[in-house]
Enzyme design. Structure first.
Site, PDB file in Angstrom:
ATOM      1  N   LYS A 164       0.827  -1.216   0.000  1.00 36.21           N
ATOM      2  CA  LYS A 164       0.000   0.000   0.000  1.00 36.21           C
ATOM      3  C   LYS A 164       0.862   1.268   0.000  1.00 36.21           C
ATOM      4  CE  LYS A 164      -4.140  -2.030   0.799  1.00 36.21           C
ATOM      5  NZ  LYS A 164      -3.838  -3.461   0.834  1.00 36.21           N
TER       6      LYS A 164
HETATM    7  C1  LIG Z   1      -4.457  -4.560   0.450  1.00 35.39           C
HETATM    8  C2  LIG Z   1      -3.719  -5.814   0.404  1.00 35.39           C
HETATM    9  C3  LIG Z   1      -4.005  -6.801  -0.546  1.00 35.39           C
HETATM   10  C4  LIG Z   1      -5.137  -6.668  -1.527  1.00 35.39           C
HETATM   11  O1  LIG Z   1      -4.920  -5.638  -2.483  1.00 35.39           O
HETATM   12  P1  LIG Z   1      -6.127  -5.041  -3.316  1.00 35.39           P
HETATM   13  O2  LIG Z   1      -5.559  -3.935  -4.120  1.00 35.39           O
HETATM   14  O3  LIG Z   1      -7.140  -4.578  -2.325  1.00 35.39           O
HETATM   15  O4  LIG Z   1      -6.651  -6.140  -4.154  1.00 35.39           O
HETATM   16  C5  LIG Z   1      -3.226  -7.949  -0.561  1.00 35.39           C
HETATM   17  N1  LIG Z   1      -2.210  -8.108   0.335  1.00 35.39           N
HETATM   18  C6  LIG Z   1      -1.917  -7.177   1.250  1.00 35.39           C
HETATM   19  C7  LIG Z   1      -0.809  -7.438   2.212  1.00 35.39           C
HETATM   20  C8  LIG Z   1      -2.644  -6.002   1.316  1.00 35.39           C
HETATM   21  O5  LIG Z   1      -2.325  -5.075   2.243  1.00 35.39           O
END
Ligand SMILES: *Cc1c(COP(=O)(O)O)cnc(C)c1O
Length: 764
Positions: free
Chosen positions: A105
């Protein structure tokens, strides 16, 4: 490039507008009007930030190109070591967790706040933005870091009490920014998410907020400013594979992506549409397998219970970004119809051509086994989300696949340890250590620091109380932060000082309660300084109320009174609506305090040299080398400044004066250059320390411990009683060792590792 709404393709707005709005008024999400093409083979050797600049420039055509590069470089400066790293095991792992919060993120959330601030400024938007975000763990912390003390943008994070890991919780609850609040809400992620969505659609709340000149926005992946930065690492990893001769130029490869809100994998689809040679995009889900069902049956059915799993960031039933894909595969009318179905019935049918996608899901047992297998067979450690993806790659028998590794295993230490078959401790921080001992994998430095951080956010509420909290947060007063300072630095008696990353903060508001204000004026230095500034300008003082959060210890030579003075004056400037001219604030603060050596660094940050001449203050700021770090030994003993001044002699010998002059120039120059040998001799003083150190009990024992450590030197901070050690930045052991040795003495001491503060006092 214009951006359209998925529910109204006649609406066309610029990139800056799309980022500011976050979501379209018709409920749709913004999408680019076309996919620009990009040839990775012609850009193989670009650095990550240059590649990001090239790709984002194709979309954000209304950003000044040079400004955009500066924004990108500043944003990715927060990453530890490499930005994105491809790790070559049996499969290719694209490690996306080397940012500040150890999850992918960070790629979007370090950038989005800077894009938003730029967009607001260049569009002339002065209103305050309130970012309201529901999180299943990773978004919340990444957004808190991205929006750390941003001007004119506040952030409220809601996470479900059930369903974030203890590390994720600790990461969020210890965030100390003045523009943030973190609240845990009863229930699971969908409860938090739907409560937030309700607020976004509540015209009454929006009306209330408008009265305060606040508008709501989101940091969730519905904002196009979150999606676009994620396209970059698909291209980057492809270039890495080519350069490392793992694939031929132009060869198609697949990407497997652990998926929740469908943002990460959608960025992969954008990359493919832009011309990246992609074979398949694999949608990996956990037990909450709505997407697997949708891509196999054509029915999206959210009518099921959310299951809490060991990969919590994928515990989602309503996958927002799917709406964008459906738009790209059909039309705005169809999207509207399908989203209405989803809202009314909790499900919709859509028969589309998804030939570039594959899908699959892994349950918890499979995920655990995969983590264990990868570690045992390849000596490579993965987190549970990456485990889900790897399991599906194996089940589908894919090769030449890049697995997006979305989080550091240390964010989920107990789950990972358990998967490896190890015994667990009840203490999550202990589990981090056990995991480190077993695997030797480096612990991300921000996670390591967490253990000693203070829990600052403790609010826990029910779903139906969110509204109230949002309004309360929106109506807060202004907040001020002023750093602690350490003056003298050995030979720089009354002329040198530096700012430390320990701060007193406050919130203040005008009040009708005059009596209480008058009472506070009698005893409290902040109120006195506040009035002092009004008097200085001959204005009539308006009663205020300060709510102080004091972290700087009192009368320990760490500038607690300077901080109070600066705080009061800044509040007065705000109330008098005067510009925050730091030199003007310094002038008043110096007049009140009598000397500038603490107030100057408190106001300006960094290290400051100052001269007071005829009521004028002259300051020069300088930056201390990264070779050094500071450690404060704070005795459980107050040393009043008056007492410390009274022990000083009236006159000094020429010898002592020359001694100090030579040390003073050397201390400044070596702090700047980072020369350890010179610094060692430069910290000595003959003006005040020989007299003042005698006032500190056990000083000989303390100095013995310091001299036996690896510290480069030490000095009395201000008038004491704190003793400040300067250490080599790389030095790891000294801290613990010094603490342990001090514990053997009869008095008690606090030992505090302190970074420099580079920003100085600020108001939000
Ligand atoms: C947010 C997240 C995901 C999923 O990503 P999306 O963009 O919501 O599909 C997968 N793994 C981790 C560790 C995340 O923080």
């Amino acid at each position: 490039m214009k951006f359209l709404s998925t529910r109204n393709s006649n609406l066309k707005i610029s990139g800056r507008e799309a980022i500011v709005k976050g979501i379209s008024e018709d409920g749709g999400l913004f999408v680019p009007e076309f996919f620009p093409s990009f040839d990775i083979m012609e850009n193989l050797d670009l650095s990550y930030t240059d590649l990001a600049h090239k790709i984002l420039s194709l979309y954000l055509t209304d950003f000044d190109k040079e400004d955009l590069l500066k924004i990108i470089e500043k944003s990715y400066g927060s990453f530890e070591d490499e930005i994105a790293k491809v790790s070559y095991q049996k499969d290719f792992y694209l490690e996306l967790y080397h940012g500040r919060t150890s999850a992918f993120k960070d790629f979007a959330l370090c950038l989005l706040p800077n894009l938003l601030a730029y967009a607001k400024k260049s569009l002339g938007i002065k209103d305050k933005t309130l970012i309201l975000t529901a999180t299943s763990g990773d978004t919340g912390k990444a957004a808190l870091e991205g929006f750390y003390n941003t001007e004119d943008i506040d952030i409220l994070v809601l996470y479900p009490t059930e369903g974030v890991s203890s590390i994720q919780k600790a990461q969020m609850d210890t965030t100390g920014s003045l523009n943030s609040k973190v609240i845990s809400i009863d229930g699971n992620f969908d409860d938090a998410q739907s409560a937030v969505k309700k607020i976004f659609n509540d015209s009454k709340i929006k009306e209330e907020l408008k009265k305060e000149n606040i508008y709501l926005s989101s940091a969730n992946s519905i904002n196009i400013g979150r999606l676009l930065p994620q396209i970059v690492y698909y291209f980057y990893s492809y270039a890495d594979l080519v350069k490392n001769k793992k694939i031929d130029a132009g060869e198609k490869i697949s990407y497997c992506v652990p998926t929740g809100n469908f943002g990460d994998i959608l960025a992969g689809y954008y990359a493919k549409e832009m011309g990246l040679p992609v074979d398949k995009l694999v949608i990996a889900s956990n037990d909450n397998n709505v997407l697997t069902d949708f891509f196999t049956t054509g029915t999206y059915d959210a009518n099921r219970d959310l299951v809490k799993t060991i990969s919590p960031s994928m515990d989602i039933l309503v996958s927002s970004n799917l709406e964008r894909l459906i738009f790209h595969k059909s039309s705005d009318d169809l999207v509207k119809e399908k989203m209405d179905d989803l809202r009314d019935k909790g499900l919709f049918d859509f028969e589309g051509d998804f030939k570039e996608f594959l899908c699959g899901y892994a349950n918890e047992e499979e995920t655990r086994k995969t983590i264990k297998k990868v570690f045992e067979e390849e000596n490579y450690l993965i987190d549970p989300h990456t485990g889900v993806a790897k399991n599906i790659v194996d089940k589908l028998g894919l090769d030449k696949t890049v697995i997006l590794s979305t989080a550091s295993p240390y964010k989920f230490s107990s789950t990972v340890l358990d998967a490896l078959g190890e015994n667990l401790s009840d203490d999550e921080f202990e589990n981090i250590n056990i995991l480190h001992e077993k695997t030797g994998v480096k612990i991300p430095s921000e996670i390591k620091k967490l253990k000693n951080k203070k829990i600052l956010h403790k609010t826990k509420i029910l779903k139906n109380e969110i509204e109230e909290e949002v309004l309360k947060f929106a109506k807060r007063g202004k907040r001020i932060s002023v750093p602690a300072t350490s003056a003298n630095l050995g030979p720089g008696f009354d002329v040198l000082g530096l700012a430390l990353d320990l701060a007193n903060t406050c919130e203040f508001k005008l009040t009708d309660n005059k009596d209480e204000f008058e009472n506070n004026l009698k005893t409290n230095l902040i109120y006195k300084a506040y009035k002092y500034a009004f008097d200085f300008y001959g204005e009539e003082v308006l009663p205020v109320d300060f709510d102080l959060d004091a972290n700087i210890p009192l009368s320990r030579g760490l500038g607690s009174s300077a901080a109070c003075i600066v705080m009061g004056i800044m509040a007065a400037f705000e109330v008098m609506k005067r510009d925050f001219d730091k030199k003007e604030i310094l002038k008043i603060a110096t007049k009140m305090e009598g000397h500038p050596d603490n107030v100057a660094p408190a106001i300006f940050g960094n290290a400051v040299a100052s001269i007071l001449k005829d009521d004028q203050v002259y300051v020069e700021k300088f930056e201390i080398s990264n070779n050094f770090k500071f450690l404060a030994i704070i005795p459980d003993f107050k040393l009043p400044t008056k007492e410390a001044r009274d022990v000083l002699p009236e006159t000094y010998s020429k010898e002592d004066a020359v001694f100090n002059l030579s040390r003073l120039s050397m201390v400044i120059l070596s702090l700047i250059s980072g020369d350890e040998e010179n610094l060692k001799v430069a910290l000595d003083d003959k003006i005040h320390e020989p007299y003042r150190l005698k006032l500190i009990p056990e000083i000989h024992e303390i100095e013995k411990i310091i001299n036996g450590s690896e510290a480069l030197g030490h000095y009395l901070s201000g008038a004491g009683s704190t003793i400040m050690l300067v250490l080599k930045a790389k030095d790891k052991i000294s801290e613990e060792e010094i603490k342990n040795n001090l514990d053997k003495l009869s008095n008690s001491y606090e030992v505090l590792a302190l970074d420099l503060d580079k920003k100085g006092a600020f108001i939000i």
